[in-house]
Design an enzyme around this catalytic site. Sequence first.
Site, PDB file in Angstrom:
ATOM      1  CG  HIS A 295       7.054  -2.083   2.092  1.00  0.00           C
ATOM      2  ND1 HIS A 295       6.912  -0.972   2.883  1.00  0.00           N
ATOM      3  CD2 HIS A 295       5.840  -2.692   2.092  1.00  0.00           C
ATOM      4  CE1 HIS A 295       5.680  -0.902   3.327  1.00  0.00           C
ATOM      5  NE2 HIS A 295       5.001  -1.930   2.881  1.00  0.00           N
TER       6      HIS A 295
ATOM      7  CB  SER B 108       4.320  -0.508  10.933  1.00  0.00           C
ATOM      8  OG  SER B 108       3.035  -0.045  10.584  1.00  0.00           O
TER       9      SER B 108
ATOM     10  CG  MET C 245      -1.915  -1.180   1.158  1.00  0.00           C
ATOM     11  SD  MET C 245      -3.446  -0.888   2.043  1.00  0.00           S
ATOM     12  CE  MET C 245      -2.848  -0.565   3.680  1.00  0.00           C
TER      13      MET C 245
ATOM     14  CE1 TYR D  92       4.893   8.576   3.563  1.00  0.00           C
ATOM     15  CE2 TYR D  92       5.488   7.384   5.550  1.00  0.00           C
ATOM     16  CZ  TYR D  92       5.439   8.553   4.828  1.00  0.00           C
ATOM     17  OH  TYR D  92       5.943   9.713   5.366  1.00  0.00           O
ATOM     18  CG  LEU D  93       7.186   1.340  -0.864  1.00  0.00           C
ATOM     19  CD1 LEU D  93       7.904   1.054  -2.174  1.00  0.00           C
ATOM     20  CD2 LEU D  93       6.236   0.199  -0.513  1.00  0.00           C
ATOM     21  CG  HIS D  94       8.459   0.314   6.100  1.00  0.00           C
ATOM     22  ND1 HIS D  94       8.739  -1.032   6.208  1.00  0.00           N
ATOM     23  CD2 HIS D  94       7.122   0.426   6.287  1.00  0.00           C
ATOM     24  CE1 HIS D  94       7.629  -1.685   6.476  1.00  0.00           C
ATOM     25  NE2 HIS D  94       6.626  -0.830   6.514  1.00  0.00           N
ATOM     26  CD  GLU D  95      14.489   1.164   6.730  1.00  0.00           C
ATOM     27  OE1 GLU D  95      13.264   1.352   6.927  1.00  0.00           O
ATOM     28  OE2 GLU D  95      15.351   1.981   7.092  1.00  0.00           O
TER      29      GLU D  95
HETATM   30  O1  PAF Z   1      -0.149  -5.795   3.471  1.00  0.00           O
HETATM   31  C1  PAF Z   1      -0.554  -4.855   2.759  1.00  0.00           C
HETATM   32  O2  PAF Z   1       0.123  -3.844   2.575  1.00  0.00           O
HETATM   33  C2  PAF Z   1      -1.930  -4.959   2.104  1.00  0.00           C
HETATM   34  O3  PAF Z   1      -2.840  -5.595   2.935  1.00  0.00           O
HETATM   35  C3  PAF Z   1      -1.887  -5.638   0.722  1.00  0.00           C
HETATM   36  C4  PAF Z   1      -1.447  -7.081   0.811  1.00  0.00           C
HETATM   37  C5  PAF Z   1      -0.940  -4.877  -0.193  1.00  0.00           C
HETATM   38  C6  PAF Z   1      -3.276  -5.607   0.084  1.00  0.00           C
HETATM   39  O4  PAF Z   1      -3.752  -4.312  -0.061  1.00  0.00           O
END
Ligand code: PAF
Length: 280
Positions: free
Chosen positions: A37, A185, A30, A32-35
Amino acid sequence: MKISGSIEETRKQVKEWKAQGLSVGLVPTMGYLHEGHQSLMERARRENDRVAVSVFVNPMQFGPNEDYEAYPRDLEHDAAICEKAGVDLIFHPEVEEMYGPDFSAYVDMHTLPEKLCGASRPVHFRGVQTVVSKLFHIIPADRAYFGQKDAQQLAIIRRMVMDLNFDIEIIGCPIIREEDGLAKSSRNTYLSPEERAQAVILNQSLEEAMKAIEAGEKDAAKIRQLITDKISACPIAKIDYVEVVSFDTIQPIDKIEHPVLIAIAVYIGTTRLIDNRILM
Ligand code: PAF
C-alpha cells in the site's frame, strides 16, 4: 493529515481541493497497510497535489464463510503509515455510513468476474465494484491507484471505469514482495511460521513458469501443468486455481499471447493467497 468517517465532510474537502485547481490521487484500501500500500501512496504522492486514502473493510465483498470478521484492523498503525507517506486525508467510514438500512443498489458486470477469484468467491467482485464506485463518487479524484497483485480486480475496475464513463484514471502498480519473494498481503499475518516458510511456493512456481516462457514455451496448458506440479509437491498447499488467461477478458487462452495473466490462488493451511505474472 485529516481523518474523517463522514461522507459529507470528505466530499466537501475533496471538492475544495478541486475548486483550488489541485489534483487528487486516491488509494482505496481495506487497511492493515503494508509496504505494498505504501508504494501506491508514494506514487500517488509523486503524481498528485493531494492524496486521499480510504480505509474500509467492505463487508459486501466477503462471502458468508469468508474472513470479514477476522480481517485485521488497526487504524493507529494505518494512520502512522499514511502520515509517513505524506497522505492528506484518510476516509475511514463505519459500515452504517457506507450502507444505509435500505441499501439496494449494486454495480456488477459479466465475463471478467466469472473466472479466477470470481469462481470461488461469487459475490466478491460485485462488492468490490459497488464500493469502488461509491468511493469514486465520494472522493472525485483524478487518479486512483491499485496493486497488480489483485490483477483480476484491476482488470475489472479498468473495464468498469471505461464502460460507465467514470472520469478517473486507473493506475496499476507493481507487486511488492518480501525478500524471499512472497507477495505482500495483509493476509500473510494469518500464516504460522511453518506456513510462512512454505508460502514462497507461489512465487517460485510462477518464476519457473516465466523461465519456461522465456525459453520459448507457448502452450498455456503446459504452463498450467508446470505450476500445478510444483505447488502440488508442497504438502500444506492446496490449489484453488492455476489459470492462464487474457488480461483483457480474463478468459482462458490456449497459446501464450500478450497481454496474458498467469494467476494462481493457493491455500497454505487455511489461508488463501494469490499471486500472478502479467505479460503485457
Ligand atoms: O483491494 C482492496 O483492498 C479492496 O478490494 C478495495 C479495492 C479497497 C475495495 O474494497
